[in-house]
Scaffold this motif. Structure first.
Motif, short mmCIF file in Angstrom:
data_model
loop_
_atom_site.label_atom_id
_atom_site.label_comp_id
_atom_site.label_asym_id
_atom_site.label_seq_id
_atom_site.Cartn_x
_atom_site.Cartn_y
_atom_site.Cartn_z
N UNK A 45 0.82 -1.22 0.00
CA UNK A 45 0.00 0.00 0.00
C UNK A 45 0.85 1.26 0.00
N UNK A 46 1.95 1.24 0.73
CA UNK A 46 2.71 2.48 0.94
C UNK A 46 4.12 2.48 0.34
N UNK A 47 4.57 1.33 -0.15
CA UNK A 47 5.91 1.29 -0.72
C UNK A 47 5.98 0.34 -1.90
N UNK A 48 5.03 0.45 -2.86
CA UNK A 48 5.01 -0.50 -3.99
C UNK A 48 6.28 -0.39 -4.83
N UNK A 49 6.83 -1.55 -5.14
CA UNK A 49 8.04 -1.57 -5.95
C UNK A 49 9.31 -1.25 -5.20
N UNK A 50 9.19 -0.93 -3.93
CA UNK A 50 10.37 -0.64 -3.13
C UNK A 50 10.57 -1.72 -2.05
N UNK A 51 9.69 -1.72 -1.07
CA UNK A 51 9.81 -2.73 -0.02
C UNK A 51 9.09 -4.03 -0.37
N UNK A 52 8.20 -4.00 -1.36
CA UNK A 52 7.51 -5.23 -1.74
C UNK A 52 8.08 -5.76 -3.05
N UNK A 53 7.54 -6.89 -3.51
CA UNK A 53 7.87 -7.46 -4.82
C UNK A 53 6.55 -7.59 -5.57
N UNK A 54 6.44 -7.02 -6.76
CA UNK A 54 5.17 -7.06 -7.51
C UNK A 54 4.73 -8.49 -7.83
N UNK A 55 3.43 -8.66 -7.95
CA UNK A 55 2.85 -9.98 -8.23
C UNK A 55 3.41 -10.57 -9.51
N UNK A 56 3.64 -9.76 -10.51
CA UNK A 56 4.12 -10.25 -11.81
C UNK A 56 5.60 -10.59 -11.80
N UNK A 57 6.31 -10.23 -10.76
CA UNK A 57 7.75 -10.49 -10.68
C UNK A 57 8.00 -11.98 -10.46
N UNK A 58 8.96 -12.57 -11.15
CA UNK A 58 9.27 -14.00 -10.93
C UNK A 58 9.65 -14.31 -9.48
N UNK A 59 10.13 -13.31 -8.74
CA UNK A 59 10.55 -13.53 -7.36
C UNK A 59 9.40 -13.42 -6.36
N UNK A 60 8.17 -13.19 -6.86
CA UNK A 60 7.04 -12.96 -5.95
C UNK A 60 6.77 -14.14 -5.03
N UNK A 61 6.82 -15.35 -5.57
CA UNK A 61 6.58 -16.53 -4.74
C UNK A 61 7.61 -16.66 -3.62
N UNK A 62 8.88 -16.46 -3.95
CA UNK A 62 9.93 -16.53 -2.94
C UNK A 62 9.76 -15.41 -1.91
N UNK A 63 9.33 -14.27 -2.39
CA UNK A 63 9.08 -13.12 -1.48
C UNK A 63 8.02 -13.48 -0.45
N UNK A 64 6.89 -14.01 -0.90
CA UNK A 64 5.83 -14.40 0.04
C UNK A 64 6.29 -15.50 0.98
#
Length: 201
Positions: free
Chosen positions: A11-30
């Motif tokens: 909500x407050x830091x998209x693309x900075x502190x999070x990993x976007x859903x479309x990013x290949x690293x999203x699963x590892x991030x979660x």
């Protein structure tokens, strides 16, 4: 805490502190983000309960078992850190904040004495970040039952309030369970509960 971190970052830091859903690293991030609570923080809450909040000789072994479980669960992190400075996407994310909090809590419980060198070095990198230090300046320390290492002094070399928890027994007194909430509050403040303070630096 993982869900709160995920919400704040998206909500407050998209693309900075999070990993976007479309990013290949999203699963590892979660996976790392929720691994922090489900696997690393959870056993520590039980260790905290039986070492500090409800100390008694008959419960000592339960606290010991969960402390060992926590240390064993760090193997995955230690192996990952052989080739990575941070957890996902080659950069600092809120997954590092969540896992960093679990490691920081371990310091308050004296479990960091069993960290492997890579895990210890990783935590030190997180604590050296300017944003951590800004948040650290705003947080207040806390000692569990007056016997633990104050959270605000963890890693500063003060060695304040070190104790021998073995054999303390019920006569040491049980701390109000609000202590657990205060530990979480302090840790979250330090590692990113205030996005405007912590940012991504």
């Amino acid at each position: 805490m993982g869900a709160i971190c995920q919400y704040l970052a998206a909500r407050h830091s998209p693309g900075q502190l999070d990993v976007p859903v479309a990013d290949p690293a999203y699963g590892a991030y979660l996976n790392w983000l929720h691994h922090a609570d489900a696997t690393l923080t959870f056993p520590q809450t039980l260790t905290m309960r039986y070492y500090y909040l409800e100390p008694s000789p008959e419960k000592q072994a339960v606290g010991d078992d969960y402390a060992k479980w926590f240390i064993a669960r760090l193997r995955r992190l230690d192996t990952h850190l052989e080739r990575h400075d941070y957890l996902v996407d080659g950069r600092f994310t809120i997954a590092d904040i969540a896992v960093g909090y679990a490691l920081y809590l371990a310091c308050a419980l004296h479990l960091d004495e069993r960290f492997q060198p890579r895990t210890r070095a990783y935590l030190e990198r997180l604590k050296a970040r300017p944003a951590f230090q800004r948040a650290d300046d705003q947080a207040t320390g806390m000692a569990l039952n007056g016997r633990g290492r104050p959270v605000g002094d963890v890693g500063r070399g003060d060695d304040v309030g070190r104790f021998d928890r073995i054999g303390q027994g019920a006569e040491a007194g049980a701390q109000d369970e609000a202590d657990l909430g205060r530990v979480s509050h302090v840790g979250t403040d330090k590692f990113g509960g205030l996005i405007d303070v912590v940012g991504s630096d």
